[in-house]
Design a protein around this motif. Structure first.
Motif, PDB file in Angstrom:
ATOM      1  N   ARG B 447       0.843  -1.203   0.000  1.00 36.63           N
ATOM      2  CA  ARG B 447       0.000   0.000   0.000  1.00 36.63           C
ATOM      3  C   ARG B 447       0.878   1.254   0.000  1.00 36.63           C
ATOM      4  NH1 ARG B 447      -5.316   0.773   2.211  1.00 36.63           N
ATOM      5  NH2 ARG B 447      -5.172  -1.196   3.299  1.00 36.63           N
ATOM      6  N   ALA B 448       1.948   1.190   0.770  1.00 31.16           N
ATOM      7  CA  ALA B 448       2.845   2.336   0.837  1.00 31.16           C
ATOM      8  C   ALA B 448       3.496   2.604  -0.513  1.00 31.16           C
ATOM      9  CB  ALA B 448       3.921   2.093   1.902  1.00 31.16           C
ATOM     10  N   MET B 449       3.651   1.552  -1.321  1.00 25.64           N
ATOM     11  CA  MET B 449       4.258   1.718  -2.646  1.00 25.64           C
ATOM     12  C   MET B 449       3.243   2.215  -3.668  1.00 25.64           C
ATOM     13  SD  MET B 449       7.382   1.049  -2.548  1.00 25.64           S
ATOM     14  CE  MET B 449       7.822   1.314  -0.849  1.00 25.64           C
ATOM     15  N   GLY B 450       2.036   2.491  -3.233  1.00 22.82           N
ATOM     16  CA  GLY B 450       1.055   3.069  -4.130  1.00 22.82           C
ATOM     17  C   GLY B 450       0.151   2.057  -4.801  1.00 22.82           C
ATOM     18  N   ILE B 451       0.143   0.810  -4.332  1.00 25.56           N
ATOM     19  CA  ILE B 451      -0.776  -0.178  -4.905  1.00 25.56           C
ATOM     20  C   ILE B 451      -2.138  -0.014  -4.252  1.00 25.56           C
ATOM     21  CG2 ILE B 451      -1.262  -2.643  -5.082  1.00 25.56           C
ATOM     22  CD1 ILE B 451       1.793  -3.054  -5.126  1.00 25.56           C
ATOM     23  N   ARG B 452      -3.181   0.028  -5.074  1.00 24.82           N
ATOM     24  CA  ARG B 452      -4.530   0.102  -4.505  1.00 24.82           C
ATOM     25  C   ARG B 452      -4.901  -1.290  -4.038  1.00 24.82           C
ATOM     26  NH1 ARG B 452      -7.135   4.213  -7.823  1.00 24.82           N
ATOM     27  NH2 ARG B 452      -9.121   3.595  -6.912  1.00 24.82           N
ATOM     28  N   THR B 453      -4.572  -1.605  -2.809  1.00 25.86           N
ATOM     29  CA  THR B 453      -4.671  -2.987  -2.349  1.00 25.86           C
ATOM     30  C   THR B 453      -6.105  -3.501  -2.389  1.00 25.86           C
ATOM     31  OG1 THR B 453      -4.769  -2.187  -0.099  1.00 25.86           O
ATOM     32  CG2 THR B 453      -2.633  -2.915  -0.883  1.00 25.86           C
ATOM     33  N   GLY B 454      -7.062  -2.693  -1.971  1.00 25.69           N
ATOM     34  CA  GLY B 454      -8.446  -3.146  -1.929  1.00 25.69           C
ATOM     35  C   GLY B 454      -8.923  -3.567  -3.298  1.00 25.69           C
ATOM     36  N   LYS B 455      -8.716  -2.688  -4.281  1.00 23.96           N
ATOM     37  CA  LYS B 455      -9.137  -2.959  -5.639  1.00 23.96           C
ATOM     38  C   LYS B 455      -8.470  -4.234  -6.157  1.00 23.96           C
ATOM     39  CE  LYS B 455      -8.530  -0.343  -9.615  1.00 23.96           C
ATOM     40  NZ  LYS B 455      -8.095   0.939 -10.186  1.00 23.96           N
ATOM     41  N   MET B 456      -7.193  -4.361  -5.887  1.00 28.15           N
ATOM     42  CA  MET B 456      -6.434  -5.508  -6.394  1.00 28.15           C
ATOM     43  C   MET B 456      -6.941  -6.819  -5.796  1.00 28.15           C
ATOM     44  SD  MET B 456      -4.325  -5.033  -8.639  1.00 28.15           S
ATOM     45  CE  MET B 456      -4.050  -3.574  -9.570  1.00 28.15           C
ATOM     46  N   LYS B 457      -7.251  -6.789  -4.503  1.00 24.72           N
ATOM     47  CA  LYS B 457      -7.686  -8.024  -3.856  1.00 24.72           C
ATOM     48  C   LYS B 457      -9.048  -8.458  -4.402  1.00 24.72           C
ATOM     49  CE  LYS B 457      -6.894  -6.706   0.458  1.00 24.72           C
ATOM     50  NZ  LYS B 457      -6.816  -6.827   1.914  1.00 24.72           N
ATOM     51  N   ILE B 458      -9.954  -7.471  -4.589  1.00 28.27           N
ATOM     52  CA  ILE B 458     -11.253  -7.825  -5.148  1.00 28.27           C
ATOM     53  C   ILE B 458     -11.091  -8.354  -6.566  1.00 28.27           C
ATOM     54  CG2 ILE B 458     -13.498  -6.903  -5.825  1.00 28.27           C
ATOM     55  CD1 ILE B 458     -13.446  -5.199  -3.403  1.00 28.27           C
ATOM     56  N   LEU B 459     -10.151  -7.756  -7.298  1.00 30.10           N
ATOM     57  CA  LEU B 459      -9.900  -8.205  -8.663  1.00 30.10           C
ATOM     58  C   LEU B 459      -9.446  -9.668  -8.675  1.00 30.10           C
ATOM     59  CD1 LEU B 459      -9.920  -7.029 -11.525  1.00 30.10           C
ATOM     60  CD2 LEU B 459      -7.459  -6.713 -11.312  1.00 30.10           C
ATOM     61  N   ALA B 460      -8.593 -10.012  -7.701  1.00 27.23           N
ATOM     62  CA  ALA B 460      -8.119 -11.403  -7.631  1.00 27.23           C
ATOM     63  C   ALA B 460      -9.306 -12.346  -7.439  1.00 27.23           C
ATOM     64  CB  ALA B 460      -7.128 -11.582  -6.487  1.00 27.23           C
ATOM     65  N   PHE B 461     -10.190 -12.002  -6.508  1.00 24.98           N
ATOM     66  CA  PHE B 461     -11.366 -12.842  -6.277  1.00 24.98           C
ATOM     67  C   PHE B 461     -12.221 -12.914  -7.537  1.00 24.98           C
ATOM     68  CE2 PHE B 461     -10.626 -12.746  -1.728  1.00 24.98           C
ATOM     69  CZ  PHE B 461     -11.127 -13.967  -1.357  1.00 24.98           C
ATOM     70  N   LEU B 462     -12.404 -11.761  -8.182  1.00 22.61           N
ATOM     71  CA  LEU B 462     -13.273 -11.701  -9.350  1.00 22.61           C
ATOM     72  C   LEU B 462     -12.736 -12.600 -10.461  1.00 22.61           C
ATOM     73  CD1 LEU B 462     -14.803  -8.407 -10.650  1.00 22.61           C
ATOM     74  CD2 LEU B 462     -14.054 -10.140 -12.238  1.00 22.61           C
ATOM     75  N   ILE B 463     -11.433 -12.476 -10.752  1.00 16.62           N
ATOM     76  CA  ILE B 463     -10.884 -13.273 -11.857  1.00 16.62           C
ATOM     77  C   ILE B 463     -10.892 -14.755 -11.502  1.00 16.62           C
ATOM     78  CG2 ILE B 463      -8.801 -13.726 -13.193  1.00 16.62           C
ATOM     79  CD1 ILE B 463      -8.226 -10.744 -13.055  1.00 16.62           C
ATOM     80  N   GLY B 464     -10.509 -15.061 -10.266  1.00 17.79           N
ATOM     81  CA  GLY B 464     -10.522 -16.458  -9.842  1.00 17.79           C
ATOM     82  C   GLY B 464     -11.909 -17.056  -9.974  1.00 17.79           C
ATOM     83  N   ALA B 465     -12.917 -16.315  -9.520  1.00 20.46           N
ATOM     84  CA  ALA B 465     -14.286 -16.821  -9.562  1.00 20.46           C
ATOM     85  C   ALA B 465     -14.763 -16.964 -10.995  1.00 20.46           C
ATOM     86  CB  ALA B 465     -15.207 -15.889  -8.782  1.00 20.46           C
ATOM     87  N   THR B 466     -14.371 -16.042 -11.874  1.00 26.65           N
ATOM     88  CA  THR B 466     -14.782 -16.127 -13.274  1.00 26.65           C
ATOM     89  C   THR B 466     -14.283 -17.419 -13.899  1.00 26.65           C
ATOM     90  OG1 THR B 466     -14.574 -13.743 -13.373  1.00 26.65           O
ATOM     91  CG2 THR B 466     -14.778 -14.893 -15.451  1.00 26.65           C
TER      92      THR B 466
END
Lengths: 304, 578
Positions: B447-466
Motif C-alpha cells: 500500500r505504501a508503494m502506491g498499490i490500490r490494495t483493496g481494488k487488487m484483492k477484489i480483482l483477484a477474487f473476481l478473476i478467480g471466480a470467473t
C-alpha cells in the motif's frame, strides 16, 4: 409467548454446548494464533469415546447411571485429551515457525483424518448411533416451558466449568504463564516459562471441555453422528470470534448469543430451521467485517 | 508472530546424523545400490497369492527368468543403478539425489512387501518358508534405507543451481523433450495396473509406481533440473503452454486413449482449470479461500438452468458459448461480493469469511433457494454439447483412427486448461500480478508503494471466480447433472490441497496437484474406505515435510525454504571444518 420462551430456553442450552467447545478454540488461538479447525472433531471423538466406554462396561454397571455416567465422562475426556495431545505434538508443534498458512491447512487435514478414522474404525459409525439412557430423564417445567434435565445439567456444567477456567487462568501460577505466553512468547520464555508445556496444557484444557461437551451432546440429543464435529465446531468458532478471540468471557457470551440466534432465527426468520445455519454465518461475516476484534477482544495488532 | 519462539530440533538432527555417518556415505551408497540391483533379481513372493499370481513373475513358482525384469522389479533395478551412478559420478548436491533415490527404493519395496504380506497372509509370503526363500522385498528395503542414510552421510547440500544459459532453439528442444516425457509419465501413470478393477493388484501396482516416480522426481529436483526447467519454461511461457497443450492433445493416441481414461482425464482437467483459478487467489494474492468451489457451483447452476434440461428453472435455452459466458459473469459477480470483505478482513479471518460464504451457498442450494437449484433432486438431464452434429460424448473417427468416446470433451477441456494457464501466466508477469505478489508478501508495504490494495484483492477474487464459473459450466454439460453435493466444503479443501501440493503460484504445479488428487481416488478403488483418511494424512505430511509443494514457484520457494537452506549450508561448512 410460550413459543418464544421455549425457544429462548432451547437457545440457552444450545449456547451452553457451543460455549464448551468455543473455549477450546479461543484459548488455542489466544496462545499460538492457530485456528484449530480440528477442535470440532475432538468434540466428536470425545462423544464416541464416551459411547465406547459405556459399551465396554459390564452389564450390571450399565444399569446404574451413578457409576456409568461418570465413567462415560472420564472415557470421553481421556479420549479427547489423548487426541489433542497427539495432534499438538505431531501435527502442530513441528510447524511452530512455519508460514501462517501451513498450520491452518494441517488443521484441515487433521479434521478430515479424525472424522474418517471414526467413520472407518468405529463400528457402525456411518449411521446415527443411539446414546445410552443413563442421563437424568424427564424435564423441568416452568409454567409452559419444558426444559429437559440434561439441558439443565449442560447449562450448569458449561457455566461452572468456564467460571473455574477463568479463575484458574486469572489466579494460578500456570494461568499467569499462559497469559504471559499469549502476550509475548519470547519474553515469557526469558522469564522462565516453558512455552511447550503451556501450549500442551492449553490443548488439554480445551480437550477436557470438548470431552464434557461431547458426552453431554449425546445425552441431550440421544444420538450422535460423525458430522456433529464439523457443524458444532463452526458454530463454536463463530462464537469465539463473536466474543473476541482470546477472551474466555467473550467466548461464553458469544456462544449464548449464537445459540439464541440459531433457535430464534429457526423459529421466526423466513425459511425456518432450514436456514438457521445460514443466519449464523451471516452474523459471522458481519462481525468479522465490522468488528473483527469481536465484542470483548482487543483491536487486532498488526502482525509482522 | 515471532520467528524464534522455539528452536526446532529438526534442523539439528540431520547435522548430528551426518557427523556420525559422514565416513559411511559412499560405502552405504555402494551397498544400497548393489543391494537394490540384487533385490530386483530376486523372487519376492514364496507362494501364489489369493487373488492370483503377483505381477511380473516375482512369485517363486513362476520365477523362471531372473534377468527378465519388468514392472516394479525393473523400477527397483533402475533405482539401484541410479544410486550407484549418482554416488560415484560427479553429481551436483549428491546427498540429496542419493537420499531421494533411496526413498524411492524404500517406498517401492515397502508398498510391494506390505501388500504381499497383507494379501498373502503374513510374513511367510516374503520370507523363508518351507525351505524356499523370497527375500526380494527385504533386500530392497535394506537397500533403500542404506541409500537414505548414505544421502545424509554424503551431506544434504542446497539444491544445485544451473547457471548456464542456452540459446532459444536449444531451449525449445529441451522443453519439447521434457514435456513429451511428462506426457509419457502421465500416460504411464494412468495405465499402470490396468483400468479400474481389471487387475486385482492395480492399486498396489499404482502405489509402487508412484513411489518410483517420487524417487526419480526427487532426484531430478535435487540435482537442480526441475528448478532449471521451470525457469526455462517461464522464460518461454507461450511456447511452453502451446507444447503442453499439444502434448495433452496427443494423450488420446497413447495407451490411455480409451473411454474410461478420457472421462477421468476430462474431470481432472475441469478441476485443474478451477485449481489454477484458485491459484490466482491463494498463490498469487495470498488470500486463503476456503469456499472456492461455490463459484464453480454457481457457474454450473447457471449453465444448467439455461441448458434446456427438463427441470431447468428458466424456460430459455441458450447456446453453450453464451451460457458459459453468462456462468462466468455471474460467478465473477459473486466473486467480487465474496471478495469485498477483504477490504477490512485479513489472514485467517478472511479464510473464515470465505468458508462462511461457501457454507451459505451449500445450504441455500440444498434448500433449493428460489427454485433454481432443485435441492437434493439436483438438475439432471443436461444435454451434452454438440458441434456440427457430433455429440461430445460419442466416439468420433478421424481419418483412419477411431477415437474413444468422450474425446471431444477431453479436447475442449484441454483447451480450457490451456486458456486458463495462459491467463494465469500473463497475469502473473503483468503489473497486476506483481501487485498481487507484493500484497501477498507485505500488504502494508504494498500500500505504501502506491498499490490500490483493496481494488487488487477484489480483482483477484473476481478473476478467480470467473475462471471457476467457466469450469463449472463445462462441468454441468460434461456430467449431465448438477447437484449441490458436488460443491461442498470437502471439494474446496481438495482444490486447495491441489494448489498446495503442486506448489503455490506455480502453473504446472496446479495441474500436477489436481491430476494427483483426482487420479488417486480412481486408482485406489481397493482402498476406497481409507481414501479420505489418506487424504487428510497427506495434507498433514505435506505441510510437515514439503510445504512449498512439488513444483514450487521460483519466488515462493525462495521465501519459504531459505532458512532451511541456510541452516544446511552452515552445517555443511562446520562439517568441513571438523
Amino acid at each position: 409467548m410460550s413459543v418464544l420462551l421455549q425457544q429462548l430456553a432451547n437457545g440457552v442450552i444450545q449456547g451452553a454446548l457451543i460455549a464448551l467447545i468455543a473455549l477450546g478454540y479461543t484459548m488455542v488461538y489466544g496462545i499460538i494464533q492457530l485456528i484449530n479447525f480440528a477442535h470440532g472433531e475432538v468434540f466428536m471423538v470425545a462423544s464416541y469415546g464416551g459411547l465406547a466406554t459405556f459399551t465396554l462396561l459390564p452389564d450390571d454397571l450399565k444399569k446404574s447411571p451413578a457409576v456409568a455416567l461418570p465413567l462415560m465422562f472420564v472415557g470421553g475426556i481421556v479420549v479427547a485429551v489423548l487426541v489433542a495431545v497427539i495432534m499438538e505434538r505431531f501435527a502442530y508443534r513441528p510447524l511452530r515457525n512455519a508460514p501462517r498458512l501451513a498450520p491452518l491447512i494441517t488443521a484441515l487435514g487433521v479434521s478430515v483424518f479424525l472424522q474418517e478414522a471414526v467413520r472407518v474404525w468405529y463400528p457402525n459409525a456411518t449411521s446415527n448411533l443411539p446414546y445410552p439412557k443413563v442421563f437424568p430423564e424427564g424435564s423441568l417445567s416452568l409454567g409452559s416451558v419444558n426444559i429437559a434435565w440434561t439441558g439443565v445439567l449442560l447449562v450448569g456444567l458449561s457455566v461452572g466449568l468456564s467460571v473455574i477456567l477463568q479463575t484458574y487462568i486469572n489466579k494460578s501460577r500456570m494461568g499467569r504463564a499462559m497469559r504471559a505466553t499469549a502476550q509475548d512468547p519470547d519474553t515469557a520464555k526469558l522469564m522462565g516459562v516453558n512455552p511447550d508445556r503451556v501450549i500442551v496444557l492449553t490443548f488439554i484444557f480445551g480437550a477436557v471441555l470438548a470431552g464434557v461437551a461431547g458426552v453431554m451432546f449425546g445425552g441431550y440429543l440421544n444420538n450422535i453422528n460423525i458430522d456433529m464435529g464439523f457443524q458444532n465446531g463452526i458454530f463454536a468458532f463463530t462464537a469465539a470470534v463473536l466474543g473476541g478471540v482470546g477472551s474466555i468471557r467473550g467466548a461464553v457470551i458469544g456462544a449464548f448469543i449464537i445459540g439464541l440466534i440459531k433457535t430464534l432465527a429457526g423459529q421466526y426468520m423466513p425459511g425456518g430451521t432450514q436456514y438457521d445455519y445460514v443466519w449464523i454465518f451471516v452474523v459471522l461475516i458481519l462481525v468479522l467485517v465490522f468488528r473483527p476484534q469481536g465484542l470483548f477482544g482487543e483491536p487486532e495488532r498488526v502482525r509482522a | 508472530m515471532s520467528t524464534s519462539t522455539v528452536s526446532t530440533p529438526d534442523t539439528t538432527t540431520p547435522v548430528e546424523k551426518r557427523s556420525a555417518l559422514a565416513p559411511l556415505g559412499k560405502p552405504f551408497a555402494a551397498a544400497g545400490g548393489v543391494l537394490g540391483i540384487v533385490a530386483a533379481l530376486l523372487p519376492w513372493v514364496t507362494f501364489t497369492l489369493n487373488d492370483g499370481n503377483w505381477p511380473d513373475k516375482s512369485t517363486l513358482q513362476f520365477f523362471d527368468a531372473p534377468f527378465a525384469v519388468t514392472g516394479f522389479r525393473w523400477h527397483v533395478l533402475l533405482l539401484g543403478v541410479l544410486i550407484l551412478v549418482a554416488a560415484f559420478a560427479p553429481t551436483p548436491s549428491k546427498g540429496r539425489v542419493v537420499r531421494a533415490l533411496g526413498w524411492g527404493l524404500t517406498l517401492v519395496s515397502f508398498v510391494n512387501a506390505a501388500y504381499i504380506t497383507v494379501k498373502g497372509g503374513g510374513l511367510g509370503a516374503i520370507t523363508a518358508l518351507d525351505g524356499v526363500t523370497a527375500f526380494g522385498s527385504i533386500v530392497g528395503l535394506v537397500a533403500g534405507v542404506l541409500a537414505i542414510l548414505a544421502g545424509y552421510g554424503i551431506g544434504i547440500e542446497p539444491v544445485g543451481e544451473w547457471k548456464f544459459k542456452v540459446s532459444t532453439p536449444v531451449a525449445y528442444l529441451v522443453l519439447l523433450v521434457s514435456f513429451a516425457a511428462v506426457l509419457y509419465a502421465v500416460a504411464a501413470m494412468l495405465t499402470t495396473g490396468g483400468v479400474g478393477t481389471s487387475n486385482p493388484y492395480s492399486g498396489a501396482i499404482f502405489l509402487s509406481f508412484l513411489g518410483f516416480a517420487a524417487g526419480v522426481l526427487g532426484a531430478l529436483s535435487g540435482v537442480g533440473f526441475i528448478r532449471w526447467l521451470s525457469a526455462l519454461s517461464e522464460q518461454h511461457r507461450v511456447f511452453s503452454v502451446i507444447v503442453l497443450a499439444a502434448c495433452a492433445l496427443l494423450l488420446p493416441f497413447t495407451d490411455a486413449g480409451n473411454e474410461y481414461w478420457m472421462t477421468v482425464a476430462a474431470n481432472i482437467g475441469i478441476y485443474a482449470a478451477t485449481a489454477i483459478g484458485l491459484n490466482i487467489v491463494v498463490g498469487l494474492a495470498g488470500l486463503l479461500d476456503l469456499g472456492y468451489v461455490a463459484f464453480m457451483g454457481i457457474g454450473a447452476l447457471v449453465a444448467a438452468n439455461f441448458s434446456g434440461a427438463a427441470t431447468a428453472h428458466f424456460g430459455i435455452t441458450l447456446p453453450f458459448p453464451v451460457a458459459a459466458v453468462a456462468a462466468a459473469i455471474v460467478a465473477g459477480i459473486f466473486g467480487a461480493i465474496v471478495g469485498s470483505p477483504t477490504l477490512r478482513v485479513r489472514g485467517d479471518y478472511l479464510a473464515i469469511v470465505t468458508l462462511a460464504f461457501g457454507e451459505i451457498f451449500t445450504r441455500s442450494a440444498q434448500n433449493n433457494i428460489g427454485g433454481i437449484t432443485n435441492g437434493s433432486n439436483a438438475i439432471p438431464g443436461i444435454p451434452p454439447l454438440s458441434l456440427f452434429g457430433n455429440e461430445f460424448n460419442k466416439s468420433i473417427t478421424l481419418g483412419a483412427v477411431k477415437l474413444p468416446a468422450g474425446v471431444l470433451y477431453y479436447i475442449l477441456i484441454v483447451l480450457l486448461v490451456a486458456a486458463t494457464m495462459a491467463v494465469f501466466a500473463n497475469l502473473k508477469f503483468s503489473r497486476i500480478g506483481r501487485a498481487w505478489i507484493a500484497i501477498r508478501e507485505d500488504e502494508d508495504a504494498a500500500r505504501a508503494m502506491g498499490i490500490r490494495t483493496g481494488k487488487m484483492k477484489i480483482l483477484a477474487f473476481l478473476i478467480g471466480a470467473t475462471l471457476a464459473g467457466l469450469a463449472g459450466a463445462v462441468f454441468a454439460h460434461k456430467n449431465g447433472t448438477v447437484s449441490y453435493e458436488s460443491f461442498k466444503f470437502l471439494e474446496s479443501v481438495t482444490l486447495l490441497a491441489a494448489v498446495i501440493l503442486g506448489g503455490m503460484g506455480s502453473i504446472p504445479g496446479a495441474v500436477l496437484g489436481a491430476a494427483l488428487l483426482f487420479v488417486l481416488p480412481e486408482k485406489l478403488r481397493d482402498f476406497e474406505d481409507y481414501r479420505l483418511m489418506i487424504f487428510g494424512l497427506a495434507l498433514i505430511l505435506i505441510m510437515r515435510f514439503r510445504p512449498v509443494g512439488l513444483i514450487p514457484d521460483a519466488h515462493r520457494r525462495a521465501e519459504m525454504i531459505e532458512r532451511a537452506d541456510e541452516n544446511a549450508e552452515e552445517a555443511h561448512v562446520e562439517a568441513k571444518k571438523a
